[in-house]
Write a protein that holds these residues in place. Sequence first.
Motif, PDB file in Angstrom:
ATOM      1  N   GLY A  93      -6.207  41.217  -6.505  1.00 32.40           N
ATOM      2  CA  GLY A  93      -7.243  40.266  -6.111  1.00 32.40           C
ATOM      3  C   GLY A  93      -6.729  39.164  -5.189  1.00 32.40           C
ATOM      4  N   ALA A  94      -5.411  39.041  -5.040  1.00 35.57           N
ATOM      5  CA  ALA A  94      -4.817  38.017  -4.179  1.00 35.57           C
ATOM      6  C   ALA A  94      -4.563  38.586  -2.787  1.00 35.57           C
ATOM      7  N   SER A  95      -4.374  37.679  -1.808  1.00 34.75           N
ATOM      8  CA  SER A  95      -4.087  38.153  -0.451  1.00 34.75           C
ATOM      9  C   SER A  95      -3.102  37.228   0.252  1.00 34.75           C
ATOM     10  N   VAL A  96      -2.327  37.849   1.159  1.00 33.14           N
ATOM     11  CA  VAL A  96      -1.406  37.116   2.030  1.00 33.14           C
ATOM     12  C   VAL A  96      -1.638  37.634   3.443  1.00 33.14           C
ATOM     13  N   GLY A  97      -1.789  36.711   4.394  1.00 28.78           N
ATOM     14  CA  GLY A  97      -2.001  37.114   5.787  1.00 28.78           C
ATOM     15  C   GLY A  97      -0.770  37.764   6.373  1.00 28.78           C
ATOM     16  N   SER A  98       0.344  37.031   6.425  1.00 28.96           N
ATOM     17  CA  SER A  98       1.569  37.602   6.986  1.00 28.96           C
ATOM     18  C   SER A  98       2.773  37.186   6.154  1.00 28.96           C
ATOM     19  N   VAL A  99       3.730  38.115   6.077  1.00 32.49           N
ATOM     20  CA  VAL A  99       4.996  37.870   5.388  1.00 32.49           C
ATOM     21  C   VAL A  99       6.103  38.160   6.383  1.00 32.49           C
ATOM     22  N   ASP A 100       7.040  37.226   6.517  1.00 32.71           N
ATOM     23  CA  ASP A 100       8.210  37.429   7.361  1.00 32.71           C
ATOM     24  C   ASP A 100       9.432  37.237   6.475  1.00 32.71           C
ATOM     25  N   THR A 101      10.346  38.213   6.502  1.00 33.42           N
ATOM     26  CA  THR A 101      11.552  38.109   5.683  1.00 33.42           C
ATOM     27  C   THR A 101      12.744  37.867   6.585  1.00 33.42           C
ATOM     28  N   TYR A 102      13.730  37.197   6.028  1.00 33.31           N
ATOM     29  CA  TYR A 102      14.927  36.878   6.790  1.00 33.31           C
ATOM     30  C   TYR A 102      16.096  37.702   6.282  1.00 33.31           C
ATOM     31  N   SER A 103      17.213  37.598   6.963  1.00 33.68           N
ATOM     32  CA  SER A 103      18.295  38.573   6.844  1.00 33.68           C
ATOM     33  C   SER A 103      19.069  38.564   5.530  1.00 33.68           C
ATOM     34  N   THR A 104      18.423  38.271   4.461  1.00 33.16           N
ATOM     35  CA  THR A 104      19.033  38.435   3.145  1.00 33.16           C
ATOM     36  C   THR A 104      18.070  39.212   2.270  1.00 33.16           C
ATOM     37  N   MET A 105      18.544  39.681   1.149  1.00 41.81           N
ATOM     38  CA  MET A 105      17.756  40.552   0.274  1.00 41.81           C
ATOM     39  C   MET A 105      16.526  39.835  -0.277  1.00 41.81           C
ATOM     40  N   ASN A 106      15.376  40.484  -0.164  1.00 34.71           N
ATOM     41  CA  ASN A 106      14.110  39.964  -0.677  1.00 34.71           C
ATOM     42  C   ASN A 106      13.426  41.052  -1.487  1.00 34.71           C
ATOM     43  N   ASN A 107      12.516  40.645  -2.374  1.00 32.94           N
ATOM     44  CA  ASN A 107      11.774  41.595  -3.191  1.00 32.94           C
ATOM     45  C   ASN A 107      10.296  41.226  -3.128  1.00 32.94           C
ATOM     46  N   ILE A 108       9.470  42.187  -2.682  1.00 32.06           N
ATOM     47  CA  ILE A 108       8.029  41.963  -2.577  1.00 32.06           C
ATOM     48  C   ILE A 108       7.335  42.968  -3.492  1.00 32.06           C
ATOM     49  N   ILE A 109       6.498  42.446  -4.394  1.00 31.07           N
ATOM     50  CA  ILE A 109       5.684  43.291  -5.268  1.00 31.07           C
ATOM     51  C   ILE A 109       4.237  43.000  -4.899  1.00 31.07           C
ATOM     52  N   ASN A 110       3.538  44.022  -4.402  1.00 36.30           N
ATOM     53  CA  ASN A 110       2.171  43.821  -3.934  1.00 36.30           C
ATOM     54  C   ASN A 110       1.186  44.634  -4.759  1.00 36.30           C
ATOM     55  N   ASP A 111       0.339  43.919  -5.513  1.00 33.73           N
ATOM     56  CA  ASP A 111      -0.784  44.531  -6.226  1.00 33.73           C
ATOM     57  C   ASP A 111      -2.099  44.198  -5.529  1.00 33.73           C
ATOM     58  N   GLY A 112      -2.059  43.269  -4.588  1.00 33.00           N
ATOM     59  CA  GLY A 112      -3.255  42.802  -3.889  1.00 33.00           C
ATOM     60  C   GLY A 112      -3.304  43.320  -2.469  1.00 33.00           C
ATOM     61  N   LYS A 113      -3.493  42.391  -1.507  1.00 29.49           N
ATOM     62  CA  LYS A 113      -3.598  42.762  -0.099  1.00 29.49           C
ATOM     63  C   LYS A 113      -2.662  41.892   0.725  1.00 29.49           C
ATOM     64  N   ILE A 114      -1.849  42.539   1.564  1.00 34.79           N
ATOM     65  CA  ILE A 114      -1.003  41.854   2.536  1.00 34.79           C
ATOM     66  C   ILE A 114      -1.348  42.442   3.896  1.00 34.79           C
ATOM     67  N   THR A 115      -1.656  41.589   4.876  1.00 34.38           N
ATOM     68  CA  THR A 115      -2.035  42.089   6.188  1.00 34.38           C
ATOM     69  C   THR A 115      -0.831  42.637   6.941  1.00 34.38           C
ATOM     70  N   THR A 116       0.265  41.841   7.052  1.00 33.95           N
ATOM     71  CA  THR A 116       1.458  42.318   7.757  1.00 33.95           C
ATOM     72  C   THR A 116       2.724  41.848   7.046  1.00 33.95           C
ATOM     73  N   ILE A 117       3.737  42.708   7.079  1.00 30.28           N
ATOM     74  CA  ILE A 117       5.095  42.339   6.685  1.00 30.28           C
ATOM     75  C   ILE A 117       5.966  42.625   7.899  1.00 30.28           C
ATOM     76  N   ASP A 118       6.579  41.584   8.450  1.00 41.45           N
ATOM     77  CA  ASP A 118       7.421  41.723   9.641  1.00 41.45           C
ATOM     78  C   ASP A 118       8.881  41.539   9.271  1.00 41.45           C
ATOM     79  N   ASN A 119       9.750  42.232  10.010  1.00 42.59           N
ATOM     80  CA  ASN A 119      11.197  42.089   9.861  1.00 42.59           C
ATOM     81  C   ASN A 119      11.644  42.308   8.431  1.00 42.59           C
ATOM     82  N   LEU A 120      11.193  43.398   7.822  1.00 44.85           N
ATOM     83  CA  LEU A 120      11.487  43.622   6.402  1.00 44.85           C
ATOM     84  C   LEU A 120      12.984  43.704   6.138  1.00 44.85           C
ATOM     85  N   ASN A 121      13.462  42.834   5.287  1.00 46.56           N
ATOM     86  CA  ASN A 121      14.798  42.868   4.708  1.00 46.56           C
ATOM     87  C   ASN A 121      14.598  42.844   3.210  1.00 46.56           C
TER      88      ASN A 121
END
Length: 194
Positions: free
Chosen positions: A96-124
Amino acid sequence: GKRINGFNAIILVTIMIVQLFGIDAIKAVAEELYLSEDTVIENDTDDSYYSSGAKVTVNNGVKVTGKIFGSGGSIENYGDIAQVDISASELHNYAGASVGSVDTYSTMNNIINDGKITTIDNLNGNVTNIGTIGSITINNSDIYTQPVVNMNGGTISSFISYIVKSDDSYAPKLILSGGNIDKIESMGMLDVDA
């Protein structure tokens, strides 16, 4: 003639702008808030939040039109966030939640998506997708770990990877355990586990 001090001059200029262009010509500048402690955002805001090691929670129904930047710590989203930038952080975007854009930087990240994300750029890092993602782009030449996208019944409209490294251990990995990706485009190696 009579001299005017600086403060009165500012007030006069502001009044003249309002008279000429209307009240909409005066726009408040969004605040930038720096967080080092766990924070809950309970009301709609255009503020930007910079979190260092803290947990930021956006409540259900709350709209954040500013950016949330997480360095360490986590972002728990039950509402609607325009932009999230993360470095060494976790983003959990609930159903039920939403994020317009996600940008990750050059270290380890963890994304768990049960909702809606429009874009994920530069996935790290890693993405576990149960919800909907418009597009994921991996175009980093500076990645140091293998990006992993685990499809747990979710959908992704477009997955684009531009990784050209001689070491195959950097090839993005897609785990297709249910779910759907409409378009896959890859330059370089891509590890697919169907």
